[in-house]
Scaffold this active site. Structure first.
Site, PDB file in Angstrom:
ATOM      1  N   LYS A  74       0.960  -1.145  -0.164  1.00 19.32           N
ATOM      2  CA  LYS A  74      -0.143   0.019  -0.046  1.00 19.32           C
ATOM      3  C   LYS A  74       1.114   1.241   0.162  1.00 19.32           C
ATOM      4  CE  LYS A  74      -0.365   0.021   5.021  1.00 19.32           C
ATOM      5  NZ  LYS A  74      -1.333   0.180   5.871  1.00 19.32           N
TER       6      LYS A  74
ATOM      7  N   TYR B  98      16.431  30.306   6.083  1.00 11.79           N
ATOM      8  CA  TYR B  98      15.711  30.838   6.621  1.00 11.79           C
ATOM      9  C   TYR B  98      15.392  31.051   8.073  1.00 11.79           C
ATOM     10  CZ  TYR B  98      13.570  30.325   2.021  1.00 11.79           C
ATOM     11  OH  TYR B  98      13.295  30.683   0.525  1.00 11.79           O
TER      12      TYR B  98
END
EC number: 5.1.1.1
Length: 360
Positions: free
Chosen positions: A35, A256
């Site tokens: 999955k 940042y």
């Protein structure tokens, strides 16, 4: 020249891990769980690599199952969450899909459909996870009788999911096992209950089928030092390269927000082609390990969308073009996940489509 970031997928290691799961449960059949695009590894390629070994595959949705069928995978495929609407029942018959059944509304849809067939259904019992499944009370007998009375149903089995199988000393899993084994004996039905941690450390949970997932991909769901976990081989290695190296004086903020400030003069800062736009977690903290030329260096500064920065002060010879490993061979994904306050599952499944997968 293409961007140097890619996921290196070792299919031989995948096969080794599947065989290890089989060795852990020698009397059971192992459904290979693929999955979420095989935990980010590529469901079609993983299924093709295991098609000669695995007697069945497990997925979450019918769309995932149909992707495998379109790739000519004819092995039985189990829908772990079952169907979501009545229109999918016809597809179960058409593509010979196995299906879990966990709720009264699903059972009513099957009864209303009344289609003849030979469906393999796995009746999910809520043995303690309290997420999906029928209650293991007297009403379960009525559910089983209703299913046996349907013309669409061929084979029927029992399944459940463990809530704490990664905790070896917790009695909760043992209580779940005892309950499910008692129900299987009472109703004379095959049993499928063991996920990866249960397959690895609860032999009494193996039943007729097991469902190895994360262990197939080389990440142990158990604490370090486990004898089975130590035998797993890394399947995914996230590789990139340095694309810049700079020397900065002390006191300079990096990236940042300036979270990391250079501590010494000079500080060598390397830029790696990888960021949260690729699936590397933005919330990774300073010090998260990265390999440059096989040597550990710390993440330095906030991760950007397409780049991240590392402190190369201990690597005076590192240069642009040098090899980088963000997790995988030589750098346990569980260690990286822990530094990011998450688990290996989220790193693997969070790797975004723009990162090429290269198979070997």
């Amino acid at each position: 020249m293409s961007r140097p970031l890619y996921a290196d997928i070792n299919l031989q290691a995948l096969q080794h891990n599947y065989h290890l799961a089989q060795q852990c449960a020698p009397n059971a059949k192992a459904i290979a769980i693929v999955k979420a695009d095989a935990y980010g590894h590529g469901a079609v390629q993983v299924a093709q690599a295991l098609v000669n070994d695995a007697p069945a595959f497990g997925v979450a949705t019918i769309e995932e199952a149909l992707t495998l069928r379109e790739a000519s995978i004819q092995t039985p495929i189990l829908l772990l969450e079952g169907f979501f609407e009545s229109s999918e029942i016809e597809l179960l018959h058409e593509h010979q899909l196995w299906c879990s059944l966990h709720s009264e509304w699903q059972l009513q849809m099957l009864e209303a459909c009344d289609q003849e067939g030979n469906l393999t259904l796995w009746l999910k019992v809520d043995s303690g996870m309290h997420r999906l499944g029928f209650c293991p009370d007297d009403a379960l007998a009525q559910v089983i009788e209703r299913l046996k009375g349907l013309k669409a149903v061929g084979q029927l089995g029992l399944m459940t999911h463990f809530a704490r199988a990664d905790e070896a000393d917790n009695p909760y899993t043992s209580r779940q096992i005892e309950l499910m084994k008692a129900l299987a004996a009472q109703y004379q039905l095959p049993l499928c209950i063991a996920n990866s941690p249960a397959t690895m450390q609860f032999p009494e949970a193996q039943g007729d089928w097991v469902r190895p997932g994360i262990m197939l991909y080389g990440a142990s769901p158990l604490p370090t030092g486990h004898p089975v976990g130590d035998q797993l081989q890394t399947v995914m290695t996230l590789r990139s390269k340095l694309i810049s190296v700079r020397e900065l004086p002390a006191g300079e903020p990096i990236g940042y927000g300036g979270r990391f400030v250079t501590p010494q003069t000079p500080t060598r800062i390397g830029v790696v082609a990888a960021g949260y736009g690729d699936g590397y977690p933005r919330h990774a903290v300073d010090g998260t390990p990265v390999l440059v030329n096989g040597q550990r260096v710390p993440l330095a500064g906030r991760v950007s969308m397409d780049m991240l920065t590392v402190d190369l002060s201990d690597q005076p010879n590192a240069q642009p073009g040098d090899d980088v490993v963000l997790w995988g061979e030589g750098l346990d994904i569980n260690e990286v996940a822990a530094a990011c306050d998450t688990i290996s599952y989220t790193l693997m499944t969070g790797l975004l489509p723009r990162v090429p997968r290269r198979y070997r």
